[in-house]
Design an enzyme around this catalytic site. Structure first.
Site, PDB file in Angstrom:
ATOM      1  N   HIS A  34     -40.697-127.890 -64.797  1.00 59.50           N
ATOM      2  CA  HIS A  34     -41.348-129.301 -65.377  1.00 59.50           C
ATOM      3  C   HIS A  34     -40.709-129.491 -66.841  1.00 59.50           C
ATOM      4  O   HIS A  34     -40.289-130.751 -67.043  1.00 59.50           O
ATOM      5  CB  HIS A  34     -42.990-129.295 -65.553  1.00 59.50           C
ATOM      6  CG  HIS A  34     -43.538-130.152 -66.342  1.00 59.50           C
ATOM      7  ND1 HIS A  34     -43.711-131.521 -65.742  1.00 59.50           N
ATOM      8  CD2 HIS A  34     -44.289-130.471 -67.335  1.00 59.50           C
ATOM      9  CE1 HIS A  34     -44.324-132.222 -66.381  1.00 59.50           C
ATOM     10  NE2 HIS A  34     -44.664-131.438 -67.420  1.00 59.50           N
TER      11      HIS A  34
ATOM     12  N   HIS B  37     -46.454-125.990 -72.874  1.00 55.74           N
ATOM     13  CA  HIS B  37     -45.080-126.568 -73.116  1.00 55.74           C
ATOM     14  C   HIS B  37     -45.255-127.730 -74.075  1.00 55.74           C
ATOM     15  O   HIS B  37     -46.407-127.883 -74.497  1.00 55.74           O
ATOM     16  CB  HIS B  37     -44.487-127.155 -71.791  1.00 55.74           C
ATOM     17  CG  HIS B  37     -45.427-128.166 -70.926  1.00 55.74           C
ATOM     18  ND1 HIS B  37     -46.359-127.994 -70.457  1.00 55.74           N
ATOM     19  CD2 HIS B  37     -45.305-129.649 -70.665  1.00 55.74           C
ATOM     20  CE1 HIS B  37     -47.117-129.149 -69.992  1.00 55.74           C
ATOM     21  NE2 HIS B  37     -46.176-129.960 -70.227  1.00 55.74           N
TER      22      HIS B  37
ATOM     23  N   HIS C 262     -44.944-131.119 -74.251  1.00 56.67           N
ATOM     24  CA  HIS C 262     -45.085-132.491 -74.002  1.00 56.67           C
ATOM     25  C   HIS C 262     -46.467-132.848 -74.791  1.00 56.67           C
ATOM     26  O   HIS C 262     -47.303-132.191 -75.150  1.00 56.67           O
ATOM     27  CB  HIS C 262     -45.430-132.745 -72.508  1.00 56.67           C
ATOM     28  CG  HIS C 262     -44.374-132.845 -71.794  1.00 56.67           C
ATOM     29  ND1 HIS C 262     -44.342-132.656 -70.308  1.00 56.67           N
ATOM     30  CD2 HIS C 262     -43.221-133.411 -71.973  1.00 56.67           C
ATOM     31  CE1 HIS C 262     -42.959-132.885 -70.080  1.00 56.67           C
ATOM     32  NE2 HIS C 262     -42.305-133.255 -70.894  1.00 56.67           N
TER      33      HIS C 262
ATOM     34  N   ASP D 206     -49.085-134.464 -74.531  1.00 54.03           N
ATOM     35  CA  ASP D 206     -50.479-134.443 -74.127  1.00 54.03           C
ATOM     36  C   ASP D 206     -50.905-132.882 -74.080  1.00 54.03           C
ATOM     37  O   ASP D 206     -51.975-132.790 -73.673  1.00 54.03           O
ATOM     38  CB  ASP D 206     -50.758-134.940 -72.567  1.00 54.03           C
ATOM     39  CG  ASP D 206     -50.001-134.435 -71.763  1.00 54.03           C
ATOM     40  OD1 ASP D 206     -48.647-134.369 -71.884  1.00 54.03           O
ATOM     41  OD2 ASP D 206     -50.321-134.146 -70.709  1.00 54.03           O
ATOM     42  N   HIS D 207     -50.045-132.080 -74.302  1.00 52.94           N
ATOM     43  CA  HIS D 207     -50.583-130.696 -74.667  1.00 52.94           C
ATOM     44  C   HIS D 207     -50.661-130.081 -76.059  1.00 52.94           C
ATOM     45  O   HIS D 207     -50.974-129.017 -76.175  1.00 52.94           O
ATOM     46  CB  HIS D 207     -49.735-129.874 -73.543  1.00 52.94           C
ATOM     47  CG  HIS D 207     -49.578-130.213 -72.039  1.00 52.94           C
ATOM     48  ND1 HIS D 207     -50.222-129.483 -71.241  1.00 52.94           N
ATOM     49  CD2 HIS D 207     -49.087-131.502 -71.377  1.00 52.94           C
ATOM     50  CE1 HIS D 207     -50.006-130.055 -70.201  1.00 52.94           C
ATOM     51  NE2 HIS D 207     -49.659-131.237 -70.194  1.00 52.94           N
TER      52      HIS D 207
ATOM     53  N   ASP E  65     -48.188-127.757 -66.579  1.00 51.50           N
ATOM     54  CA  ASP E  65     -47.976-128.803 -65.704  1.00 51.50           C
ATOM     55  C   ASP E  65     -46.972-128.179 -64.606  1.00 51.50           C
ATOM     56  O   ASP E  65     -46.249-129.018 -64.173  1.00 51.50           O
ATOM     57  CB  ASP E  65     -47.241-129.920 -66.370  1.00 51.50           C
ATOM     58  CG  ASP E  65     -48.231-130.833 -67.283  1.00 51.50           C
ATOM     59  OD1 ASP E  65     -49.611-130.518 -66.936  1.00 51.50           O
ATOM     60  OD2 ASP E  65     -47.857-131.640 -67.835  1.00 51.50           O
TER      61      ASP E  65
HETATM   62 FE    FE Z   1     -49.207-132.922 -68.873  1.00 54.92          FE
HETATM   63 ZN    ZN Z   2     -46.338-132.124 -69.161  1.00 53.17          ZN
END
Ligand code: FE
Ligand code: ZN
Length: 263
Positions: free
Chosen positions: A113, A55, A57, A59-60, A136
């Site tokens: 999410h 996904h 976000h 941090d990914h 997540d």
């Molecule tokens: Fe995350």
């Molecule tokens: Zn996430």
């Protein structure tokens, strides 16, 4: 045989590095940061072949730019999200064939999410066990917050995950197990499987050991977000909500909201 190592990133992310014991080729799942990944690849003489993304976000995806610049990798990611350098848009029913590693992964749509969140499932075969790279969506002991999707969407995703074999190893993207089980224990104080797992997880964390992956069967027994039909959990969720709860979607939504109020 397949090998999977978790590269720690930020405070609690795992970037999963999938390889085999027969060669240096690896695939990287959700590289939120390039620097720790490059350090591991360099130290172990590994050759990255692909980036897999669950996904959008930061941090990914935060490390994709630099990894692509360095290594020129294909990027497999959700079709319905904005993923930098995505070369292979994916959705439910697609298969990712990583030819250098000889492995196949099945793509599941698991919105909740985020709206376009996907997961990668490796069915058990001669190379290795069943494994789920779920970002997540499902966490060990918990699940992701609903930033973009609805409780009904997330429940549908978790129902399809719950139908996978108990032996499936859950490779989620964060080390959240201890805090998740603290909540699980509040939600189901008489569930001895939760109490025992919480004790074991606390001991592991005190020694700095990871608690991911975990087998899906253990999640089914201890994760409140896979237990919408457990009588004690339902009763306590009804007490929290102050009303009777009848459908799995109602129960799931209340348990998610209950945990949000404690985070
Ligand atoms: Fe995350
Ligand atoms: Zn996430």
């Amino acid at each position: 045989m397949l090998t999977v190592q978790g590269i720690p990133a930020f405070s609690d992310n795992y970037i999963w590095c999938i390889g085999t014991d027969s060669g240096p080729d690896v695939a990287l799942v959700d590289p939120g940061d390039a620097e720790p990944v490059i350090a591991v690849l360099h130290a172990q003489g590994l050759t990255p072949r692909a980036i897999l993304v669950t996904h959008h976000h930061p941090d990914h995806i935060g490390g994709i730019d630099e990894l692509v610049a360095h290594y020129g990798l294909p990027v497999f990611g959700p079709a319905h999200e904005d993923i930098p350098h995505r070369s292979h848009p994916l959705g439910e029913g697609d298969t990712v064939a990583l030819s250098e590693l000889g492995i196949h992964l099945q793509v599941m749509d698991v919105p909740g999410h985020t709206r376009g969140h996907i997961a990668f499932y490796h069915a058990e075969d001669s190379l290795g066990p069943a494994m789920l790279f779920c970002g997540d969506t499902l966490f060990t002991g918990g699940c992701g917050r609903l930033f973009e999707g609805t409780p009904a969407q997330m429940l549908d995703a978790l129902q399809r995950i719950r139908a996978l074999p108990d032996e499936t190893l859950v490779y989620c993207a964060h080390e959240y197990t201890e805090a998740n089980l603290d909540f699980a224990h509040i939600a189901e104080p008489h569930n001895t499987a939760i109490a025992e797992r919480l004790t074991a997880v606390r001991a592991a964390r005190r020694q700095g050991l990871p608690t991911v992956p975990a087998p899906l069967g253990l999640e089914k027994a201890t994760n409140p977000f896979l237990r919408w039909d457990a009588p004690e959990l339902v009763k306590n969720a009804e007490t929290f909500a102050g009303r009777p709860l009848t459908t799995p979607a109602e129960i799931f939504a209340v348990v998610r909201h209950w945990k949000d109020t404690l985070d």
